[in-house]
Design a protein around this motif. Sequence first.
Motif, PDB file in Angstrom:
ATOM      1  N   LYS A   1     119.703  27.637   1.039  1.00 33.05           N
ATOM      2  CA  LYS A   1     119.708  28.870   1.834  1.00 33.05           C
ATOM      3  C   LYS A   1     120.222  28.546   3.226  1.00 33.05           C
ATOM      4  N   PHE A   2     120.789  29.583   3.894  1.00 36.07           N
ATOM      5  CA  PHE A   2     121.333  29.345   5.226  1.00 36.07           C
ATOM      6  C   PHE A   2     120.212  29.320   6.254  1.00 36.07           C
TER       7      PHE A   2
ATOM      8  N   TYR B   1     118.601  37.119   0.417  1.00 37.20           N
ATOM      9  CA  TYR B   1     117.576  36.072   0.522  1.00 37.20           C
ATOM     10  C   TYR B   1     118.143  34.795   1.141  1.00 37.20           C
ATOM     11  N   CYS B   2     119.046  34.984   2.099  1.00 39.18           N
ATOM     12  CA  CYS B   2     119.660  33.908   2.889  1.00 39.18           C
ATOM     13  C   CYS B   2     120.550  32.983   2.057  1.00 39.18           C
ATOM     14  N   ARG B   3     120.919  33.390   0.864  1.00 36.43           N
ATOM     15  CA  ARG B   3     121.845  32.579   0.069  1.00 36.43           C
ATOM     16  C   ARG B   3     123.285  32.786   0.545  1.00 36.43           C
TER      17      ARG B   3
ATOM     18  N   ASN C   1     120.487  24.798   3.840  1.00 35.47           N
ATOM     19  CA  ASN C   1     119.388  23.842   3.826  1.00 35.47           C
ATOM     20  C   ASN C   1     118.500  24.104   2.615  1.00 35.47           C
ATOM     21  N   PHE C   2     117.536  23.220   2.379  1.00 41.59           N
ATOM     22  CA  PHE C   2     116.584  23.421   1.289  1.00 41.59           C
ATOM     23  C   PHE C   2     115.694  24.613   1.623  1.00 41.59           C
ATOM     24  N   PRO C   3     115.356  25.438   0.647  1.00 38.20           N
ATOM     25  CA  PRO C   3     114.546  26.640   0.914  1.00 38.20           C
ATOM     26  C   PRO C   3     113.225  26.330   1.614  1.00 38.20           C
TER      27      PRO C   3
ATOM     28  N   THR D   1     115.084  35.196   7.722  1.00 34.96           N
ATOM     29  CA  THR D   1     114.634  36.360   8.502  1.00 34.96           C
ATOM     30  C   THR D   1     115.123  37.683   7.947  1.00 34.96           C
ATOM     31  N   VAL D   2     115.970  37.695   6.927  1.00 35.10           N
ATOM     32  CA  VAL D   2     116.503  38.957   6.398  1.00 35.10           C
ATOM     33  C   VAL D   2     116.247  39.083   4.917  1.00 35.10           C
TER      34      VAL D   2
END
Length: 194
Positions: free
Chosen positions: A176-177, A153-155, A185-187, A193-194
């Motif tokens: 999250k990236f 989850y982009c973490r 950055n902030f979610p 995208t993944v």
Amino acid sequence: MLRNRAILLVLEQCAHYNSINMMQTKASAIFSLVTIAVVSASYIGPNPITTTQPPYQPGHIIINECTCLEKGNYYSPVSSDDCRSFTQRTAFLPAETLKCPYGLQFDVKSCVCNFPTDTVCPQYCPVPYTPTPNPAPSCSENGNTYRQVPGTYCRKFTQETDTLPPQVYSCPYGLKFDLDTCVCNFPADTTCTV
């Protein structure tokens, strides 16, 4: 003749007594000098260096639960080996795995091999990464290529260069990236995208 012998004997005894007395005097003088030197050396006056010295700063930086940085090298414990091994990475050189001395584990908090009682061995270090044939979208900055790690989850994100293989890193808690800004950055402001 007997009288001369008696005088000679008395003179020998006097000489012997004087040499013993002289040795005692020398020993007493040496003892006095040593005592004065020890007493003088034991006096510690005010030391401006210790009173104005800044607090101790560690020579390493903790990047995340799996990585620390010291003297330009990145270190990570190998969890599958119960942290008895660790990897060392630096720019322009391939990562190498090294072993701690017998009975020690690699500690990220101190960035050295430490006693097991003082070490917390993370469960997944280095974080497993399986490259896909079609890599996820990426962004580039300062010669590094960044990608979001699928299933996190982009973490988590990877960082790689032309000479270094991808390394997995985690964003700070709650972030999250973001591929648009190429930073964590902030979610609400991140497109995952993944």
